[in-house]
Write an enzyme that holds these catalytic residues in place. Structure first.
Site, PDB file in Angstrom:
ATOM      1  N   ASP A   4      -4.535   0.059  -0.739  1.00 52.39           N
ATOM      2  CA  ASP A   4      -4.396  -0.739  -1.964  1.00 52.39           C
ATOM      3  C   ASP A   4      -5.530  -1.758  -2.021  1.00 52.39           C
ATOM      4  O   ASP A   4      -6.050  -2.180  -0.989  1.00 52.39           O
ATOM      5  CB  ASP A   4      -3.076  -1.523  -1.950  1.00 52.39           C
ATOM      6  CG  ASP A   4      -1.877  -0.663  -2.338  1.00 52.39           C
ATOM      7  OD1 ASP A   4      -2.065   0.462  -2.828  1.00 52.39           O
ATOM      8  OD2 ASP A   4      -0.742  -1.138  -2.147  1.00 52.39           O
ATOM      9  N   ARG A  49      -8.415   5.849  -6.397  1.00 50.53           N
ATOM     10  CA  ARG A  49      -7.467   5.419  -7.430  1.00 50.53           C
ATOM     11  C   ARG A  49      -8.153   4.375  -8.316  1.00 50.53           C
ATOM     12  O   ARG A  49      -8.689   3.393  -7.812  1.00 50.53           O
ATOM     13  CB  ARG A  49      -6.233   4.800  -6.780  1.00 50.53           C
ATOM     14  CG  ARG A  49      -5.237   4.241  -7.811  1.00 50.53           C
ATOM     15  CD  ARG A  49      -4.207   3.324  -7.161  1.00 50.53           C
ATOM     16  NE  ARG A  49      -3.418   3.991  -6.148  1.00 50.53           N
ATOM     17  CZ  ARG A  49      -2.743   3.347  -5.188  1.00 50.53           C
ATOM     18  NH1 ARG A  49      -2.769   2.026  -5.120  1.00 50.53           N
ATOM     19  NH2 ARG A  49      -2.038   4.014  -4.304  1.00 50.53           N
TER      20      ARG A  49
END
Ligand SMILES: Cc1cc2nc3c(=O)[nH]c(=O)nc-3n(C[C@H](O)[C@H](O)[C@H](O)COP(=O)(O)OP(=O)(O)OC[C@H]3O[C@@H](n4cnc5c(N)ncnc54)[C@H](O)[C@@H]3O)c2cc1C
Length: 305
Positions: free
Chosen positions: A132, A182
């Site tokens: 992340d 991502r």
């Protein structure tokens, strides 16, 4: 303005106490979070996989302050990966990891060592890890650790945030063969010096970044609930002749579930980001900041207690 206030509240322990101790908060939290325990994460993952979705699991918690806490997070992920494999949920389910939960804020080498142990556990069970991305002060460190991890675990996924001015250039760097990236808009409060401030500029940046990733040789993971950006993603997939296994859409658990089902029905790969754990406060506040209607829902619940 409201977004700024909510994101500031996310750092307030007083606000956390007020929200966390209200019994009604549980209903609001359960809309976005699988539950407090790994078994909750497994139960939700099982149901989503049965519906044709893939999953990335996030053990909630960030900014650990001791090596012991960071080791506990590492062990939690390793245990979770074992359980996912034992349940036959890998490779459909992977994990998302915050380096700040693994010690990044006080010892980068420790964060790398912990992340490496999670990558090794994931690889042994035939699945992957995505790092992340947190606030902009951690971007360089996170991308440095990503490069080191990819030397041994090339499938390690990166996250890039379209609101950062630097991201177009990072997309070019990370669009190479095999690179899982991502792309999201970005969830933190960032200064104008580093980040676009208007929704319009962020959306435009997202389109430029999406186009670079879709034109490249990597594996783009388009993380957004924005219907216009999803339509542009579908368009670029046709344009660059990418089949359903050559990129994926990603959305958060509890948000726009009907769109997730529609994309599955159209043959796309869709991954749902499923958070679980006790430390849901920071995550919940970021979700509230994204959508004032969620705040009204929480305020209504708190006033009615
Ligand atoms: C899989 C995934 C992983 C992510 N990982 C990261 C990360 O590592 N780092 C990071 O900074 N950010 C991350 N994010 C969050 C992201 O940066 C955005 O803050 C978030 O996705 C909202 O942006 P959006 O693209 O959906 O567009 P928006 O313009 O915010 O939303 C578009 C529409 O989606 C719906 N929607 C969006 N958010 C909500 C919500 N909270 N509640 C209800 N409806 C909503 C609404 O209908 C809204 O109109 C991630 C997002 C996803 C989907």
């Amino acid at each position: 303005m409201l977004r700024t206030v909510i994101l500031a509240a996310a750092r307030s322990s007083r606000c956390e106490r007020l929200v966390a101790t209200a019994p009604v908060t549980r209903n609001v939290v359960h809309r976005f979070v699988a539950g407090p325990r790994p078994e909750d994460a497994l139960r939700v993952t099982r149901a989503l996989v049965a519906d044709g979705l893939t999953v990335t699991l996030d053990n909630l918690g960030e900014d650990t302050v001791t090596p012991e806490q960071a080791s506990a997070v590492r062990d939690e992920y390793v245990g979770l990966l074992e359980s996912l494999a034992a349940d036959g949920l890998t490779p459909a389910a992977e994990v998302s990891v915050k380096l700040s939960a693994l010690g990044q804020t006080f010892d980068e080498q420790l964060a790398y060592d912990n992340a490496r142990a999670i990558c090794a556990a994931a690889e042994a069970r035939g699945t992957t890890v995505t790092l992340d991305m947190e606030d902009h002060t951690t971007t360089d460190s996170t991308l440095d650790i990503l490069v080191k991890l990819r030397a041994d675990y090339p499938s390690t996924g990166a996250v890039l945030q379209a609101y950062l001015r630097r991201t177009e250039s990072d997309c070019r760097q990370l669009a190479g063969a095999g690179s899982r990236v991502r792309l999201c808009k970005g969830a933190y409060r960032e200064p104008e010096s580093v980040a676009f401030q208007s929704a319009r500029d962020v959306d435009r940046s997202y389109v430029r970044c999406l186009s670079i990733l879709m034109a490249g040789a990597g594996y783009p993971m388009l993380a957004t609930h924005d219907p216009r950006l999803i339509a542009i993603g579908e368009d670029r997939a046709r344009w660059f002749d990418r089949g359903p296994n050559q990129f994926e859409f990603q959305m958060l658990y509890g948000i726009r579930s009907a769109d997730q089902a529609r994309l599955i029905g159209d043959g796309y790969t869709v991954r749902t980001y499923v958070p679980y754990g006790e430390e849901w406060f920071g995550y919940l506040m970021r979700r509230l900041a994204e959508r004032p209607a969620n705040l009204a829902f929480l305020a209504h619940a708190l006033m009615g207690r």
